[in-house]
Design a protein around this motif. Structure first.
Motif, PDB file in Angstrom:
ATOM      1  N   VAL A  16       0.830  -1.306  -0.050  1.00 34.21           N
ATOM      2  CA  VAL A  16       0.002  -0.164  -0.041  1.00 34.21           C
ATOM      3  C   VAL A  16       0.870   1.290   0.121  1.00 34.21           C
ATOM      4  CG1 VAL A  16      -2.157  -1.063   1.055  1.00 34.21           C
ATOM      5  CG2 VAL A  16      -0.201   0.115   2.369  1.00 34.21           C
ATOM      6  N   LYS A  17       2.347   1.049  -0.166  1.00 34.26           N
ATOM      7  CA  LYS A  17       3.242   2.189  -0.011  1.00 34.26           C
ATOM      8  C   LYS A  17       3.804   2.298  -1.598  1.00 34.26           C
ATOM      9  CE  LYS A  17       7.166   4.120   1.992  1.00 34.26           C
ATOM     10  NZ  LYS A  17       6.554   5.486   2.129  1.00 34.26           N
ATOM     11  N   LEU A  18       4.054   3.364  -2.146  1.00 36.97           N
ATOM     12  CA  LEU A  18       4.470   3.529  -3.354  1.00 36.97           C
ATOM     13  C   LEU A  18       6.194   3.287  -3.245  1.00 36.97           C
ATOM     14  CD1 LEU A  18       4.132   4.318  -6.353  1.00 36.97           C
ATOM     15  CD2 LEU A  18       4.656   6.691  -5.667  1.00 36.97           C
ATOM     16  N   PHE A  19       6.899   2.389  -4.055  1.00 37.43           N
ATOM     17  CA  PHE A  19       8.105   2.163  -3.906  1.00 37.43           C
ATOM     18  C   PHE A  19       8.759   2.738  -4.788  1.00 37.43           C
ATOM     19  CE2 PHE A  19       6.856  -1.026  -1.064  1.00 37.43           C
ATOM     20  CZ  PHE A  19       7.795  -2.040  -0.755  1.00 37.43           C
ATOM     21  N   PRO A  20      10.009   3.677  -4.712  1.00 35.26           N
ATOM     22  CA  PRO A  20      10.717   4.338  -5.511  1.00 35.26           C
ATOM     23  C   PRO A  20      11.211   3.433  -6.797  1.00 35.26           C
ATOM     24  CG  PRO A  20      11.956   4.112  -3.549  1.00 35.26           C
ATOM     25  CD  PRO A  20      10.654   3.377  -3.281  1.00 35.26           C
ATOM     26  N   VAL A  21      11.624   3.923  -7.993  1.00 30.74           N
ATOM     27  CA  VAL A  21      12.186   3.255  -8.974  1.00 30.74           C
ATOM     28  C   VAL A  21      13.625   3.622  -8.995  1.00 30.74           C
ATOM     29  CG1 VAL A  21      12.140   3.179 -11.345  1.00 30.74           C
ATOM     30  CG2 VAL A  21       9.938   3.517 -10.320  1.00 30.74           C
ATOM     31  N   TYR A  22      14.614   2.488  -9.305  1.00 31.22           N
ATOM     32  CA  TYR A  22      16.061   2.405  -9.150  1.00 31.22           C
ATOM     33  C   TYR A  22      16.164   2.115 -10.638  1.00 31.22           C
ATOM     34  CZ  TYR A  22      20.761   1.802  -8.662  1.00 31.22           C
ATOM     35  OH  TYR A  22      22.431   1.915  -8.688  1.00 31.22           O
ATOM     36  N   GLN A  23      16.925   2.890 -11.387  1.00 28.98           N
ATOM     37  CA  GLN A  23      17.513   2.607 -12.741  1.00 28.98           C
ATOM     38  C   GLN A  23      18.780   2.374 -12.760  1.00 28.98           C
ATOM     39  OE1 GLN A  23      15.561   2.971 -15.659  1.00 28.98           O
ATOM     40  NE2 GLN A  23      17.270   1.670 -16.364  1.00 28.98           N
ATOM     41  N   TYR A  24      19.030   1.029 -13.167  1.00 29.21           N
ATOM     42  CA  TYR A  24      20.586   0.453 -13.226  1.00 29.21           C
ATOM     43  C   TYR A  24      21.130   1.175 -14.582  1.00 29.21           C
ATOM     44  CZ  TYR A  24      20.016  -3.326  -9.849  1.00 29.21           C
ATOM     45  OH  TYR A  24      19.940  -3.762  -8.681  1.00 29.21           O
ATOM     46  N   PRO A  25      22.443   1.307 -14.623  1.00 32.07           N
ATOM     47  CA  PRO A  25      23.035   1.919 -15.809  1.00 32.07           C
ATOM     48  C   PRO A  25      22.980   1.026 -16.992  1.00 32.07           C
ATOM     49  CG  PRO A  25      24.802   1.292 -13.968  1.00 32.07           C
ATOM     50  CD  PRO A  25      23.306   1.199 -13.518  1.00 32.07           C
ATOM     51  N   GLU A  26      23.186   1.610 -18.079  1.00 28.50           N
ATOM     52  CA  GLU A  26      23.316   0.778 -19.166  1.00 28.50           C
ATOM     53  C   GLU A  26      24.372  -0.195 -19.341  1.00 28.50           C
ATOM     54  OE1 GLU A  26      22.058  -0.359 -23.119  1.00 28.50           O
ATOM     55  OE2 GLU A  26      21.054   1.050 -21.712  1.00 28.50           O
ATOM     56  N   LYS A  27      25.454   0.020 -18.791  1.00 31.81           N
ATOM     57  CA  LYS A  27      26.394  -0.979 -18.641  1.00 31.81           C
ATOM     58  C   LYS A  27      25.975  -2.194 -18.131  1.00 31.81           C
ATOM     59  CE  LYS A  27      31.007  -1.530 -16.294  1.00 31.81           C
ATOM     60  NZ  LYS A  27      32.100  -0.875 -15.707  1.00 31.81           N
ATOM     61  N   ALA A  28      25.182  -2.181 -16.945  1.00 35.75           N
ATOM     62  CA  ALA A  28      24.591  -3.691 -16.316  1.00 35.75           C
ATOM     63  C   ALA A  28      23.930  -4.372 -17.470  1.00 35.75           C
ATOM     64  CB  ALA A  28      23.720  -2.911 -15.269  1.00 35.75           C
ATOM     65  N   PHE A  29      23.335  -3.777 -18.449  1.00 35.66           N
ATOM     66  CA  PHE A  29      22.574  -4.594 -19.413  1.00 35.66           C
ATOM     67  C   PHE A  29      23.365  -5.469 -20.676  1.00 35.66           C
ATOM     68  CE2 PHE A  29      19.647  -1.960 -17.382  1.00 35.66           C
ATOM     69  CZ  PHE A  29      18.537  -2.552 -17.206  1.00 35.66           C
ATOM     70  N   HIS A  30      24.831  -5.327 -20.344  1.00 34.53           N
ATOM     71  CA  HIS A  30      25.680  -5.750 -21.483  1.00 34.53           C
ATOM     72  C   HIS A  30      26.817  -6.475 -20.674  1.00 34.53           C
ATOM     73  CE1 HIS A  30      23.747  -3.430 -24.472  1.00 34.53           C
ATOM     74  NE2 HIS A  30      23.701  -2.372 -23.426  1.00 34.53           N
ATOM     75  N   SER A  31      26.395  -7.650 -20.010  1.00 33.45           N
ATOM     76  CA  SER A  31      27.421  -8.273 -19.613  1.00 33.45           C
ATOM     77  C   SER A  31      27.785  -9.680 -19.827  1.00 33.45           C
ATOM     78  CB  SER A  31      27.014  -8.753 -18.170  1.00 33.45           C
ATOM     79  OG  SER A  31      25.998  -9.695 -18.004  1.00 33.45           O
ATOM     80  N   VAL A  32      27.118 -10.085 -21.114  1.00 36.66           N
ATOM     81  CA  VAL A  32      27.549 -11.355 -21.717  1.00 36.66           C
ATOM     82  C   VAL A  32      28.451 -11.217 -22.818  1.00 36.66           C
ATOM     83  CG1 VAL A  32      26.485 -13.678 -22.652  1.00 36.66           C
ATOM     84  CG2 VAL A  32      25.345 -12.516 -20.902  1.00 36.66           C
ATOM     85  N   ARG A  33      29.510 -11.231 -22.795  1.00 30.65           N
ATOM     86  CA  ARG A  33      30.485 -11.033 -23.846  1.00 30.65           C
ATOM     87  C   ARG A  33      31.114 -12.189 -24.460  1.00 30.65           C
ATOM     88  NH1 ARG A  33      30.582  -6.656 -20.577  1.00 30.65           N
ATOM     89  NH2 ARG A  33      32.036  -7.570 -19.174  1.00 30.65           N
ATOM     90  N   LEU A  34      30.782 -12.906 -25.456  1.00 32.08           N
ATOM     91  CA  LEU A  34      31.399 -14.049 -26.160  1.00 32.08           C
ATOM     92  C   LEU A  34      32.239 -13.426 -27.297  1.00 32.08           C
ATOM     93  CD1 LEU A  34      28.327 -16.522 -26.447  1.00 32.08           C
ATOM     94  CD2 LEU A  34      30.106 -16.095 -24.391  1.00 32.08           C
ATOM     95  N   GLN A  35      33.076 -14.333 -27.501  1.00 31.85           N
ATOM     96  CA  GLN A  35      34.260 -13.981 -28.537  1.00 31.85           C
ATOM     97  C   GLN A  35      33.411 -13.897 -30.124  1.00 31.85           C
ATOM     98  OE1 GLN A  35      37.751 -16.507 -29.842  1.00 31.85           O
ATOM     99  NE2 GLN A  35      38.793 -15.115 -28.618  1.00 31.85           N
ATOM    100  N   ARG A  36      32.509 -14.744 -30.171  1.00 34.11           N
ATOM    101  CA  ARG A  36      31.931 -15.085 -31.477  1.00 34.11           C
ATOM    102  C   ARG A  36      30.733 -15.913 -31.112  1.00 34.11           C
ATOM    103  NH1 ARG A  36      32.804 -20.336 -32.244  1.00 34.11           N
ATOM    104  NH2 ARG A  36      34.652 -21.361 -31.417  1.00 34.11           N
TER     105      ARG A  36
END
Length: 600
Positions: free
Chosen positions: A373-393
Motif C-alpha cells: 500500500v506504499k509507493l516504492f521508488p524506482v531505481y534505474q540500473y546503468p546501461e552497462k549493467a545490461f551488457h555483461s554477456v560477452r562472447l568472442q563469437r
C-alpha cells in the motif's frame, strides 16, 4: 545502523519521551493486541503499541498517547510481532531486482535483510555491489549489505568478471548500511593464512563489524581454526550433529530453508531434541525463487517450518528477529518491540500460519492483506549493467564436441554427478562410446554433455565435460546464473541444441533457457548482469514455472533443477565441478582431466 540514523534517533528521543508521557500525540497506535515479547518469551495480552517518528514510544495501555491526528488500528487480539529479519540471503537468487524482491518479501512480513551480493560482484565487482546496495537504501524494506569476501570464489580454478581485494572490502565497510563481511567461502584459505582472506577478516573486525561464514566441511580442527580467525557464523549446516558441534563452540548457527536447500527439518533437531539454548541460532533463506516468494512467502515461511517441526512459535520468531539483530550488533535498533526501537511491526492472525494482515516499517503501514500500500521508488540500473554477456563469437555445435585423446571405441571419463536437494556433487566415472574421434554422451547411463564458457572478457575459453543426475533425455539447457563466477553453463544431449541455447542467452543479455530440436521451449531473460530480470515478480514467477516444466519435458524431474545446475560450477563445495578452466577436484583444489584412459 548508519551514523545518520543514530543521529536521527538521538534527535527524536525527547519527542518519543513526550509521547510516552502523554504530552504529545502518537502517529500510530495499535490497540488491544497480543504482544510477542522476544525478550521474555511471553505472549502479553491486551497490549497497545504507540509509535511516533518511525519508532516505538510506548507499550501498554496507550490511550493517553492518542490525539486528534493519531491513526488507530484495532488489533482485536491479533498478535503483534517484530518484523522478520533474514540474516543471510542473496537477492540475485530471486532473479529479481532489490526493489521487486522487496515488494514480494515485505507483504510476507520481512522488514529487513542482510544481503550478500556476491553474485553481481563476480560480474561487475564493487560497482555492481554499489548498484544493489544503493537500490536497497531507498526502500521501505531495510536492506543491509555484507561486502562479498570471495570474488572470485577461487583464484586458481576459474575466472570471474571481477576480483575484490582487501582495499575493496575496506572501502565497502565504510558505506552506510553495510553490516559486515559476506560469507567467507574460501575456508581453506582462511585456515591456512591466505593474505587476502586474512586481510579482509582483519579489516572487518577493525571496523567493528560481523564476519559471516560458510563452512560445509566436517573437519573439527579446520572448523576451530576457522572460528579462531574471527569468522562467527555458518549457514551450510545440514545435520543435527554438525549443528550441535557448532553451537557448542559458540558459532552462530544459521538454519537455512530456501527454495532448493531445505535444512530446517534435520538441523532444527538441535533445538527440539537436543534442547540447546536458541540465543545463538537464527533462521535464514540463503536462496529463494520468485515462485516460492509468491506461494509460500519469505522469512515467515522459514519461521513456519520451524514451528511445524515442533519449535515453540515465540522461540521461532525470536530466531527470525532479535537473534538476527543481536548477531549483527543491531539489537538496539531492530528485532524487538520495545521503547525507542525502530517501529517494524507485524499484525498476525495466527502464529502457526505466520501470515501478516498488516506490515509496518518505520511506523508506517506498508502492506495490508498481502498487498503493498506504499509507493516504492524506482531505481534505474546503468546501461552497462545490461551488457555483461560477452562472447568472442557466436557458438557452433563443433564447440561442444569433446575429442578423445586416443584412437579407441570407448573411453573412461570423469563425470560431475549432482545430488538432488544438495549443493554438493559427487565424483563418478563412466565409460562412454567414441564415434569418429568424438566422445559421446550415454543417456542409458544418464551421462550428458556439459560445458562452461567464459563470458566476461570474450576470451573464447570453453571447457567441456560430462554430467549425471539430471535425467535429461533430449535437448539442452543453459544459464548465465552459474555460481559464483557466473560464466555461461550449457548442458545437453545435442551439440546443436547446446549451441542454440548459448547463443539465445547471449542475445538477450543472459538468463536461463531450455531448448529442444532447434526450438526454444522456455526462457527467463535476466539482462541485468545476466543475473536479474527487469520485470515484476509475478511475470518472472510465471516464466520460471514454465522453465521448470520445460526441464521436465526434457526428462528432468529432480527438485529445483535449475538451482542444482547453477551450482555445478561452484568450486568451493565438494567434490567435483566444472569451471571455464576445466573440471575441478574441489577436495584437492586442483584441475583434473575429463578423460581418464582408453578402454579396449
Amino acid at each position: 545502523m548508519s551514523s545518520s540514523k543514530r543521529q536521527k534517533r538521538y534527535e527524536v528521543s525527547r519527542e518519543l519521551g513526550k509521547v510516552a508521557l502523554g504530552q504529545a500525540p502518537a502517529d500510530l497506535v495499535i490497540k488491544n493486541g497480543t504482544l510477542v515479547n522476544v525478550f521474555t518469551g511471553e505472549l502479553q495480552e491486551q497490549v497497545d503499541v504507540a509509535m511516533a517518528f518511525g519508532r516505538i514510544a510506548y507499550i501498554g495501555s496507550a490511550n493517553h498517547t492518542i490525539g486528534e491526528g493519531t491513526r488507530v488500528i484495532e488489533a482485536n487480539g491479533r498478535y503483534i510481532s517484530p518484523g522478520l529479519l533474514d540474516g543471510h540471503m542473496h537477492v540475485e537468487s530471486t532473479m529479481l531486482t532489490v526493489t521487486e524482491f522487496a515488494k514480494a518479501a515485505i507483504v510476507s512480513g520481512t522488514t529487513g535483510i542482510y544481503m550478500d551480493p556476491h553474485e553481481i560482484a563476480n560480474v561487475f565487482g564493487m560497482e555492481g555491489v554499489r548498484w544493489m546496495h544503493e537500490e536497497g537504501q531507498q526502500l521501505p524494506l531495510k536492506v543491509f549489505t555484507t561486502i562479498p569476501s570471495c570474488v572470485p570464489a577461487t583464484f586458481d580454478l576459474e575466472d570471474a568478471g571481477a576480483q575484490l581485494g582487501v582495499e575493496d572490502i575496506e572501502e565497502g565497510l565504510t558505506w552506510p548500511g553495510v553490516a559486515g563481511l559476506g560469507e567467507v567461502m574460501n575456508f581453506p584459505g582462511v585456515v591456512y593464512g591466505d593474505p587476502t582472506m586474512s586481510g579482509e577478516i582483519e579489516a572487518t573486525l577493525r571496523a567493528g563489524k560481523t564476519v559471516t561464514g560458510h563452512f560445509p566441511a566436517e573437519d573439527d580442527r579446520m572448523l576451530q581454526a576457522y572460528l579462531a580467525t574471527g569468522v562467527s557464523s555458518d549457514h551450510e549446516t545440514v545435520t543435527r550433529e554438525q549443528a550441535l558441534e557448532k553451537v557448542r563452540l559458540g558459532m552462530h548457527l544459521m538454519i537455512r530453508e530456501g527454495s532448493a536447500w531445505q535444512d530446517v527439518k534435520e538441523v532444527i533437531k538441535v533445538v527440539t531434541e537436543d534442547k540447546v539454548r536458541t540465543d545463538n541460532i537464527s533462521l535464514v533463506t540463503d536462496d529463494v525463487y520468485p515462485q516460492t516468494l509468491l506461494r509460500l512467502g519469505h522469512m515467515n515461511h522459514v519461521v513456519r517450518r520451524a514451528i511445524e517441526e515442533g519449535v515453540d512459535p515465540v522461540t521461532a520468531i525470536q530466531m527470525g528477529t532479535i537473534n538476527v539483530a543481536r548477531y549483527f550488533g543491531m539489537d538496539l535498533e531492530l528485532g524487538s518491540i520495545s521503547p525507542g526501537k525502530t517501529a517494524d511491526i507485524l499484525l498476525l492472525d495466527d502464529l502457526n500460519s505466520m501470515v501478516p494482515s498488516i506490515v509496518i516499517t518505520d511506523g508506517e503501514v506498508v502492506a495490508e492483506n498481502g498487498q503493498v500500500v506504499k509507493l516504492f521508488p524506482v531505481y534505474q540500473y546503468p546501461e552497462k549493467a545490461f551488457h555483461s554477456v560477452r562472447l568472442q563469437r557466436p557458438l557452433t555445435a563443433e564447440d561442444f564436441l569433446l575429442r578423445s585423446k586416443w584412437d579407441t571405441a570407448r573411453t573412461e571419463v570423469n563425470v560431475v554427478r549432482v545430488i538432488e536437494n544438495s549443493a554438493r556433487t559427487a565424483k563418478m566415472t563412466a565409460v562412454l562410446p567414441v564415434q569418429q574421434g568424438i566422445i559421446q554422451p550415454d543417456l542409458n547411463q544418464d551421462v550428458v554433455q556439459l560445458a562452461c564458457i567464459e563470458r566476461h572478457g570474450a576470451t573464447g575459453q570453453i571447457s567441456l565435460g560430462f554430467a549425471s543426475g539430471f535425467g535429461l533425455k533430449s535437448g539442452a539447457v543453459a544459464s548465465t546464473v552459474a555460481h559464483d563466477s557466473h560464466n555461461l553453463l550449457v548442458m545437453g544431449t545435442s551439440a546443436e541444441d547446446m549451441a542454440l541455447a548459448a547463443n539465445e542467452l547471449a542475445a538477450c543479455g543472459g538468463g536461463m533457457i531450455v531448448v529442444r530440436d532447434g526450438q526454444v521451449l522456455a526462457k527467463v531473460a535476466m539482462p541485468i548482469a545476466g543475473l536479474l530480470a527487469d520485470r515484476p515478480v509475478e511475470i518472472v514467477a510465471e516464466e520460471v514455472a514454465a522453465l521448470e516444466e520445460a526441464w521436465k519435458e526434457l526428462g528432468c524431474f529432480i527438485h529445483a533443477p535449475f538451482m542444482t545446475f547453477s551450482l555445478i560450477a561452484l568450486p568451493v563445495i565438494p567434490e567435483i565441478r566444472i569451471t571455464n578452466r576445466g573440471i575441478a577436484d574441489v577436495t584437492e583444489f586442483k584441475l583434473m582431466e575429463t578423460e581418464i584412459r582408453a578402454v579396449q
